[in-house]
Each structure stands twice: as C-alpha cells, then as structure tokens.
Design a protein around this motif. Structure first.
Motif, PDB file in Angstrom:
ATOM      1  N   ARG A   1       8.987   1.385   9.284  1.00  0.00           N
ATOM      2  CA  ARG A   1       9.172   1.386   7.826  1.00  0.00           C
ATOM      3  C   ARG A   1      10.310   0.480   7.359  1.00  0.00           C
ATOM      4  O   ARG A   1      11.135   0.874   6.549  1.00  0.00           O
TER       5      ARG A   1
ATOM      6  N   PRO B   1      -7.672   5.360  -4.077  1.00  0.00           N
ATOM      7  CA  PRO B   1      -6.986   6.470  -3.432  1.00  0.00           C
ATOM      8  C   PRO B   1      -8.006   7.329  -2.697  1.00  0.00           C
ATOM      9  O   PRO B   1      -9.151   7.445  -3.127  1.00  0.00           O
ATOM     10  N   VAL B   2      -7.621   7.898  -1.593  1.00  0.00           N
ATOM     11  CA  VAL B   2      -8.532   8.748  -0.819  1.00  0.00           C
ATOM     12  C   VAL B   2      -7.802  10.021  -0.421  1.00  0.00           C
ATOM     13  O   VAL B   2      -6.581  10.085  -0.492  1.00  0.00           O
TER      14      VAL B   2
ATOM     15  N   THR C   1       0.822  14.082 -14.539  1.00  0.00           N
ATOM     16  CA  THR C   1       1.145  12.659 -14.577  1.00  0.00           C
ATOM     17  C   THR C   1       0.766  12.099 -15.947  1.00  0.00           C
ATOM     18  O   THR C   1      -0.336  12.383 -16.392  1.00  0.00           O
TER      19      THR C   1
ATOM     20  N   HIS D   1       7.115   5.536 -16.739  1.00  0.00           N
ATOM     21  CA  HIS D   1       7.319   5.090 -15.360  1.00  0.00           C
ATOM     22  C   HIS D   1       8.016   3.741 -15.225  1.00  0.00           C
ATOM     23  O   HIS D   1       8.317   3.328 -14.113  1.00  0.00           O
TER      24      HIS D   1
ATOM     25  N   GLN E   1       0.602   7.839  -3.389  1.00  0.00           N
ATOM     26  CA  GLN E   1       0.751   8.524  -2.116  1.00  0.00           C
ATOM     27  C   GLN E   1      -0.560   8.580  -1.353  1.00  0.00           C
ATOM     28  O   GLN E   1      -0.587   8.834  -0.166  1.00  0.00           O
ATOM     29  N   ARG E   2      -1.662   8.384  -2.056  1.00  0.00           N
ATOM     30  CA  ARG E   2      -2.954   8.560  -1.421  1.00  0.00           C
ATOM     31  C   ARG E   2      -3.603   7.245  -0.983  1.00  0.00           C
ATOM     32  O   ARG E   2      -4.790   7.062  -1.106  1.00  0.00           O
ATOM     33  N   GLY E   3      -2.759   6.320  -0.481  1.00  0.00           N
ATOM     34  CA  GLY E   3      -3.291   5.121   0.158  1.00  0.00           C
ATOM     35  C   GLY E   3      -3.764   4.037  -0.784  1.00  0.00           C
ATOM     36  O   GLY E   3      -4.398   3.091  -0.361  1.00  0.00           O
ATOM     37  N   GLY E   4      -3.484   4.185  -2.079  1.00  0.00           N
ATOM     38  CA  GLY E   4      -3.909   3.167  -3.035  1.00  0.00           C
ATOM     39  C   GLY E   4      -2.961   1.972  -3.044  1.00  0.00           C
ATOM     40  O   GLY E   4      -1.967   1.933  -2.324  1.00  0.00           O
ATOM     41  N   VAL E   5      -3.290   0.989  -3.887  1.00  0.00           N
ATOM     42  CA  VAL E   5      -2.452  -0.189  -4.057  1.00  0.00           C
ATOM     43  C   VAL E   5      -1.201   0.214  -4.829  1.00  0.00           C
ATOM     44  O   VAL E   5      -1.288   0.959  -5.797  1.00  0.00           O
TER      45      VAL E   5
ATOM     46  N   VAL F   1       0.864  -1.171   0.000  1.00  0.00           N
ATOM     47  CA  VAL F   1       0.000   0.000   0.000  1.00  0.00           C
ATOM     48  C   VAL F   1       0.905   1.227   0.000  1.00  0.00           C
ATOM     49  O   VAL F   1       2.027   1.174   0.502  1.00  0.00           O
TER      50      VAL F   1
ATOM     51  N   LEU G   1      -3.688  -3.696   6.770  1.00  0.00           N
ATOM     52  CA  LEU G   1      -4.077  -2.286   6.633  1.00  0.00           C
ATOM     53  C   LEU G   1      -5.483  -2.256   6.047  1.00  0.00           C
ATOM     54  O   LEU G   1      -5.682  -2.550   4.875  1.00  0.00           O
TER      55      LEU G   1
ATOM     56  N   PRO H   1      -8.637  -0.426   4.749  1.00  0.00           N
ATOM     57  CA  PRO H   1      -9.046   0.914   4.294  1.00  0.00           C
ATOM     58  C   PRO H   1     -10.464   1.265   4.764  1.00  0.00           C
ATOM     59  O   PRO H   1     -11.273   0.358   4.989  1.00  0.00           O
ATOM     60  N   THR H   2     -10.708   2.567   4.876  1.00  0.00           N
ATOM     61  CA  THR H   2     -12.037   3.024   5.302  1.00  0.00           C
ATOM     62  C   THR H   2     -13.131   2.431   4.426  1.00  0.00           C
ATOM     63  O   THR H   2     -14.187   2.067   4.913  1.00  0.00           O
TER      64      THR H   2
ATOM     65  N   ARG I   1       3.317   3.730 -19.225  1.00  0.00           N
ATOM     66  CA  ARG I   1       4.147   2.539 -19.027  1.00  0.00           C
ATOM     67  C   ARG I   1       5.598   2.803 -19.418  1.00  0.00           C
ATOM     68  O   ARG I   1       6.522   2.281 -18.811  1.00  0.00           O
TER      69      ARG I   1
ATOM     70  N   ARG J   1      -9.356  -0.734  -2.918  1.00  0.00           N
ATOM     71  CA  ARG J   1      -8.524   0.151  -2.101  1.00  0.00           C
ATOM     72  C   ARG J   1      -8.258   1.406  -2.942  1.00  0.00           C
ATOM     73  O   ARG J   1      -7.155   1.618  -3.445  1.00  0.00           O
TER      74      ARG J   1
ATOM     75  N   GLU K   1       6.042   0.135 -12.621  1.00  0.00           N
ATOM     76  CA  GLU K   1       4.989   0.439 -11.655  1.00  0.00           C
ATOM     77  C   GLU K   1       4.317   1.709 -12.139  1.00  0.00           C
ATOM     78  O   GLU K   1       4.843   2.386 -12.998  1.00  0.00           O
ATOM     79  N   VAL K   2       3.147   1.957 -11.579  1.00  0.00           N
ATOM     80  CA  VAL K   2       2.458   3.178 -11.955  1.00  0.00           C
ATOM     81  C   VAL K   2       2.345   4.036 -10.717  1.00  0.00           C
ATOM     82  O   VAL K   2       1.821   3.591  -9.707  1.00  0.00           O
ATOM     83  N   HIS K   3       2.921   5.230 -10.760  1.00  0.00           N
ATOM     84  CA  HIS K   3       2.728   6.107  -9.613  1.00  0.00           C
ATOM     85  C   HIS K   3       1.755   7.204  -9.976  1.00  0.00           C
ATOM     86  O   HIS K   3       1.300   7.293 -11.087  1.00  0.00           O
ATOM     87  N   GLY K   4       1.489   8.061  -9.036  1.00  0.00           N
ATOM     88  CA  GLY K   4       0.515   9.115  -9.284  1.00  0.00           C
ATOM     89  C   GLY K   4      -0.450   9.116  -8.116  1.00  0.00           C
ATOM     90  O   GLY K   4      -0.538  10.063  -7.363  1.00  0.00           O
ATOM     91  N   MET K   5      -1.136   7.991  -7.972  1.00  0.00           N
ATOM     92  CA  MET K   5      -2.105   7.878  -6.885  1.00  0.00           C
ATOM     93  C   MET K   5      -1.499   7.194  -5.656  1.00  0.00           C
ATOM     94  O   MET K   5      -2.143   7.078  -4.628  1.00  0.00           O
TER      95      MET K   5
END
Lengths: 197, 595
Positions: A145, B343-344, B29, B165, A46-50, A13, A102, A104-105, B162, B341, A40-44
């Motif tokens: 960590r 993003p939030v 992004t 990144h 940091q916001r608790g995603g997979v 996560v 972990l 999630p809400t 792809r 899961r 990998e794909v980043h972007g989201m």
C-alpha cells in the motif's frame, strides 16, 4: 479561466489510497499558503469501484472539479484507470502511471475486456508518459500500500514544493505506525523522479 | 486558523461554533460524515444515530422545544421519511434554533433517485440556505440558526454531494456566546397542533414568509458581483462555482437563500442586463419561482439538462449553446471504449452466499437499500426490485397478494434497514398473513454508508455500550412463527433453509448471521486456490461473482477458461469451494507465505 490554477488529477481503484494522496498534496499546498480545493465522490469507493480525486491549487480556486484537458498532471495508480482519465490530461500534461494491473471480474465476462497494454494506448495520445513499477517497489519496501506515496514523489518535482514540506505533510497525515515506511517510499520515488528528469 | 475541510466537516464545525446542544441523524450518503465528525471532534454536543430520519427529526424537534439548538442531518430521500414532522413543525416553529441538512445527490452517485429538495423548503414554507463551498457550509450553519430563532422557523441547509464531499479551506472560530437557554414553555397554542391552534399557526407561516421576503433582500447571502457586463448570470450552490470558473468577470447574482427568493433584487438585476441566464443544477427551481414573480426576461433550462450533476464541462456547453461562450474543451477519449468497473459485493461478503442460493432457486426477490442491492448485478442477478428503505417487505406482500401461489417471493433487507423501516412491514405480513419469506441480512453494521452503529450493534454513535435489540426475538414478538438463523456462507444450510421456508404458509424470517467482512474489523482467513488439473471449467465459481476469482490462461479441452484465485484478494470465505463440484478449490497449503 484562471490560468494560474494548478490542476492535478489522481485516480485509482478503491483501497489504493487515492484519497490519502490527494490529502497529502492539498496539505502541502495549504502549508505554502495557497488556496486549495479537492473533490471526490465517496460512497461506493470501498467496493472496488473507480476512485478519482481532483486537486486544484492557486491564488483563488472556484470549481472543485478540473475541466477537461486542463490537468497538468494525472497520477494513476492503475494502468487502465490512467486511460480512463485521459480526458482531463492537458495537451502538454504529464501522465504518471503505476504499472499495476487490477482486472475486475466484470472485465472477464464478454463485452469490453481489459486492454492488453493500456500504457501503449496512452503513449499514442500523449508524449509525456512516465510509467513506474510502483507495486514492485512497494513490495520491495515490504508494504503493497505505498503506490500512492511513490507516485506522489515521482510527481513532486513537477509540482514545485520542496521535499521537506512533503515530509512534514506525511508526518502530519499518515498514521504514526506507517510514517517511516511512507518516508522511505517517498525517498525511493524521489530517486526515480531525478532519474526520469 | 484555516483548515482543509469537506463540506460535511465544515457543517460539523459550524454546529460546534453555533453552540448546538443536540445532533441526530440516520446515516445516508452524502450526509453521513457530518455526525461522524460531530461525534469525533465535538464531544460537548449530544449526538445520536436514530433508527430512521423521522425519529431523528422528532428528537431534533424535542431538542429545540427544550430550548437547545438542534441539528438533524439526512440525505435527500431521508427528508421524505422525515416529511411528516417537518410539515407540521413549520407550523409550531421553534424554541431553540432548529436546522436540518438535506444532502441531495445529483447524478445519483449513491442513491435511488435525484429529487431536488429545494422544493421541499417551498412546500413546507421554510427558508433554505445553499452553500457553494466548505467555508460557506460552516458560515451558513451559524446564520441558519440565527434565522431559525429570529423568525421562529425550522431552516433547511441544502447541500449536494459535490459540496458535502469536496474539500476547501475554512477559517474556523471559537464557539459563539449564547444567552441562557429558554426552557420549554407549555404554550399549547403554539405546540399542540389541533385544528383550532393550527389554523392560527398557518397565519404565522404566512406572516413569517412575508417578513423573510423582506429580510432576504438585504441579506449578505444574496449578492451581486458587478463587472459592468451586459450579460448577467443568476446562480447558487455548486453551480455558482462552475459559472465563476468559466466566466470569472461576468456580472453574477449569487443566491445564498433560495426560499423565499429576493424578488426585488432579482428584478433590478434582470432590468439592468440585456440578457440573464440562470445556471442551476437539476430542476428549474429558481427559473420557475422567478417567472412566478412576474420576471420573464430570463433564460435557463433550455441550455442545461435537468438530469445529473452539472460540471465545468456541462455548464460551459450550456453557455456555449446560449451563445456566450465560444470554445469548450471536449473529452477526447471515449470512456465507453473501456470496460466498466462497477462497485461489487466485496471479496468474502456474507451476502454473496445467500444470493448464490436465491439465484440457483431462480426466486423472485424484492430488494432494499444497502450493500446487498449489489446482488442485482451480474453474474448474481438475484435481486429484482429496489425502491426505498424497507420497501422490500411491502413489495413482496403486494406481489404475493396479486400472484397468489404462482411463485415464491423473497424479500431481502439488511439489519439497519430492517430497524429503519422494515419492522412495520413484518407486522403487515403477519397481520394480513402473507406467504412470503423475509431474509434479514444481518451483518451487524450499517455497511453501505461506511460502518455506522445501529440499535442492534450494542454501541451508540458516542461510543457508549448500550442495549442491543434481538432481531430474532423481535420478529417472534411481531408474530412470525418461523424465525431461523443461518450462516449465509454455508451454502447447503442456506439452501435447505430457503427451500423449507418458501414452502411454509404464512410469513417466515431467515436471519443471516455473518458480520460484514470489512467492518468493524476486516475478516481474513486462509485463502483458497484452484488445482488446475482438477478444474473442469464449469464456471460455477465465476457465477458467484467474487472479485478474487479470475479466468486462468489455462483452458480446458473444450477451450473454456479454468479458474484462478488471486491469493492476495481471497480472504477464505470458502463459498467458491462449496459450489465447486469437482472439488478443485482447496485451501492454500502455505497461507503465511502468501499473505
């Protein structure tokens, strides 16, 4: 398909250090003169995603993504995320999972809840599950960590690179302030690996 | 020396090796890391975050006209914003080489659409190059600059998420030796696009494209790998790697320059094979172009989806459908069995505060592009449209004009988005007197893309201290009569402000003043805890959607779960305590012991 390619999937996560782990693994492979691709794909993230990171190592690697059923090792820093990554695990592959949970809400609001025992679910589908209380060990070492480094150490005997190369990679990629504690975590994980063999 | 680089890092390295003088961008992004890496590793290159992609593109044109090699980077939808200068820059051509990156996002990992920008190159009639890994990303930057200068044209380098990144090994070199810079030549017939001049330049475009059509037939970027098979594959970009992974010893024509296409080469390849299958992501761009060239013995999109990203699995399935691959490893575990899961909004995110208020007041909210778009997710569910950068304000104005006073409409956008393209929206709201309330969620950073500076943060991309625009004063100068600032994590204050402003005739602006909880520095405060005996299970705290608030195992008499706060996640924003009627949420007594 190139059968000489080693495929390792690392999942977790956002914030658990998935990207650092795959960076360390790639560095180690590169030091050994092999071709490496990781994706990998980043972007989201940091916001608790997979977060998932595919690492492929071999003489010549084409696709940066691992095809289904071809990861010989899946490392999961969180129980349920390991379950989500089962599609990639090879038939005789190894699932190395931290017992970290972990929740999630969103899993609290009706519909699909967090599974009671994801590790038991995994064991129904594959025989090689190595569950590690990595969060407990990390806390004992004084830093939550460290799950990533501990799991890498547990996986290291199956990856075939010497311990000294791993240590070299840690010294190169980890922030100087955290090198010592990561080396300690790696040593702890290695002990567990020896015990599990 | 070999280095493990992402596609984006490789482009930055390529810019350095190509002798780039100027690089400009607006973050987006998956393109953001290119300029971050230029700024971090190659201080010899002047680089800037521009307020938006159009300005970045125009700055890049200026750099080129001034004689320096210039690089402009953006995500795919950024090209829409920069399309105006692009379409005419194609006419004038360059002085110093000009290359721009279009980083497309198939699968919409972090975007509002998945448009295929290969069509943009065709539309503007400029060449585009398409790398398939990090090494090519670097090499193609150098080649793109050569083509730009040789053919007097802007060049597009088309990346995808792809490619941007993923990381791979890259052989690096020293920067090339460039000759002396050609300073700006006041050739008005080339650079002043009035009708008389532009007509002549249109001819230039057609001549250039004809010359490029010859060039691409002999470019090493378009190549055939032969194994003597009856089946041939045509592919480019990441799709090439998937095809190679599945059928490493099948004849393949790899396209490296996608406009114009090497039609002679393609015709020879098609004629030499019994069957030819085109493997391409998103739209049937190659397929259409090849058919238009009169080559019809090809198959393509009938086997592959136009939606989303391709993958080893999706390409293998397509090739199976075509009857050239027998077995494909299927996913065995159904991911829909597992909880999502998504993003939030982060724990302690200042946006949560005003969204809790907007939700409570059941207001119609036009949204925008940024972290706060996540305010649309349940349980907040307080944002009801999202189109493109800056759209929230125009959308609110239009909705108000057709609905009159039937409902109160609020536009929500962030600081960086406001400066990107919200200013003109405010101007319209003032000029045409629209009864809307605009919330500028000012967290003083471009947060969604990972924390970039912008014109109101006081720092440049190169780390220099600079002037910082005052958003409140700017709104007043635009003519907004009511501009007020609130603390978005003060629930009552924000509630009062929103209630008052929605009733006020004409446009008003509310600026929220809390910085992002993560960037530039994480904000930590004493965590809160729930006194279980006081909690009545009303679920008001659950409804603010904070990831640190969890249902407790303890139930109320009515069998509803009480709340619990994760002391490690909670960073003490206090919003839950403010919405808790029975006052069951209090500061932890021993914060030190917990953290």
């Amino acid at each position: 398909m190139d059968n000489n390619t080693q495929n390792i999937l690392i999942v977790g996560v956002g914030g658990q250090g998935v990207l650092l782990a795959s960076e360390l693994l790639s560095e180690v492979a590169m030091m050994r003169g092999l071709d490496v691709k990781k994706s990998e794909v980043h972007g989201m993230s940091q916001r608790g995603g997979v977060v998932s990171s595919h690492v492929r190592i071999g003489a010549k690697v084409y696709s940066p993504i691992i095809p289904y059923g071809q990861a010989e090792i899946v490392m999961s820093f969180e129980q349920a995320e390991g379950l989500r990554a089962m599609d990639w695990l090879a038939k005789d592959g190894r699932m190395i999972v931290s017992t970290t949970r972990l929740v999630p809400t969103t899993a609290n609001f009706g519909g699909l809840g967090y599974p009671d025992d994801p590790i038991a679910e995994m064991k129904k589908k594959t025989k090689n599950v190595i569950a590690i209380e990595a969060d407990k060990i990390a806390n004992e070492l004084g830093n939550p960590r460290l799950i990533n480094t501990i799991l890498l150490a547990v996986a290291s005997p199956f990856l075939g690179f010497e311990k000294s190369v791993w240590e070299e990679a840690i010294k190169k990629l980890v922030k100087p302030k955290f090198v010592d504690i990561n080396l300690k975590a790696f040593a702890q994980g290695s002990k567990l690996a020896e015990a599990s063999l | 020396m070999k280095k493990l680089l992402s596609g984006n890092e490789a482009v930055a390295r390529g810019a350095f090796e190509a002798g780039v003088k100027l690089a400009a961008a607006y973050p987006g992004t998956p393109s953001t890391e290119i300029l971050e890496n230029v700024a971090k590793h190659f201080p010899s290159i002047y680089c800037e975050w521009s307020p938006n992609e159009k300005v970045a593109f125009e700055v890049g044109i200026g750099g080129s006209l001034g004689g320096g090699r210039s690089l402009v980077t953006m995500k795919h939808v950024g090209v829409n914003v920069a399309a105006d200068p692009l379409m005419t820059f194609s006419y004038t051509g360059v002085n110093g080489g000009f290359v721009f990156i279009s980083a497309d996002d198939p699968e919409m990992h972090s975007s509002q659409n998945e448009q295929d920008n290969r069509y943009f190159a065709k539309f503007a009639q400029i060449p585009f190059l398409e790398p398939s890994d990090s090494q090519e990303s670097k090499d193609m930057v150098l080649l793109a600059f050569e083509i730009s200068e040789q053919f007097d044209t802007p060049v597009m380098l088309r990346m995808t998420t792809r490619i941007s990144h993923s990381k791979g090994l890259v052989e690096t070199s020293d920067p090339i030796e460039l000759g002396e810079q050609n300073l700006f030549d006041r050739d008005v017939k080339k650079y002043v696009m009035v009708p008389g001049h532009a007509r002549a330049r249109h001819k230039h475009i057609l001549d250039r494209t004809a010359k490029l059509a010859e060039y691409v037939e002999n470019s090493p970027l378009n190549k055939v790998e032969s194994y003597g098979t009856k089946l041939g594959i045509i592919s480019g970009g990441i799709s090439y790697q998937y095809a190679k992974d599945i059928m490493p010893e099948t004849d393949i024509l790899k396209i490296g320059i996608g406009y114009p296409l090497p039609n002679k080469m393609i015709k020879e390849f098609v004629d030499a094979h019994e069957r030819v299958i085109i493997v391409e992501e998103l739209e049937p761009y190659y397929e259409e172009a090849i058919r238009i060239a009169g080559i019809h013995k090809i198959e393509g999109k009938k086997y592959f989806s136009r939606e989303g990203e391709l993958s080893p699995y999706r390409v293998a399935k397509g090739l199976q459908k075509a009857g050239v691959v027998e077995t494909v490893a299927e996913p065995g575990y159904d991911p829909t069995q597992l909880f999502p899961r998504p993003p939030v909004l982060c724990v302690g995110c200042p946006h949560r505060g005003f969204f809790a208020v907007l939700k409570k007041l059941k207001l119609t909210v036009t949204g925008d592009i940024g972290c706060y778009t996540l305010g649309t997710l349940q349980p907040l569910g307080a944002l009801h449209s999202c189109i493109c950068m800056g759209a929230s304000i125009g959308n609110a104005i239009g909705m108000e004009k057709v609905n009159g006073s039937k409902e109160d409409i609020v536009a929500v956008l962030g600081d960086s988005t406001f400066l990107h393209s919200g200013i003109t929206g405010v101007l319209d709201a003032v000029y045409n007197q629209s009864d809307i309330t605009i919330i500028i969620a000012d967290n003083r950073i471009t947060a969604m893309t990972g924390g970039q500076q912008h014109p109101a943060t006081g720092y440049t991309l190169m780390g220099k201290k600079t002037k910082s625009v005052d958003i409140a004063e700017l709104c007043k100068a635009l003519g907004v009569e009511s501009v007020r600032t609130v603390d978005p994590l003060d629930y009552d204050e924000t509630m009062t402000a929103v209630k008052e402003e929605i009733k006020r005739p004409g446009p008003s602006v509310i600026i929220t003043n809390r910085p992002c909880v993560l960037m530039p520095k994480p904000v930590y405060d004493t965590p809160y805890e729930v006194i279980l005996d006081e909690c009545n299970g009303c679920s008001a705290c659950f409804r603010i959607g904070c990831p640190a608030i969890l249902p407790s195992k303890e139930m109320t008499k009515k069998n509803r779960p009480k709340a619990e706060i994760d002391p490690v996640l909670c960073n003490g924003c206090s919003l839950c305590a403010q919405v808790c009627k029975p006052e069951a949420i209090v500061l932890t007594k021993q914060p030190e012991a917990v953290k």
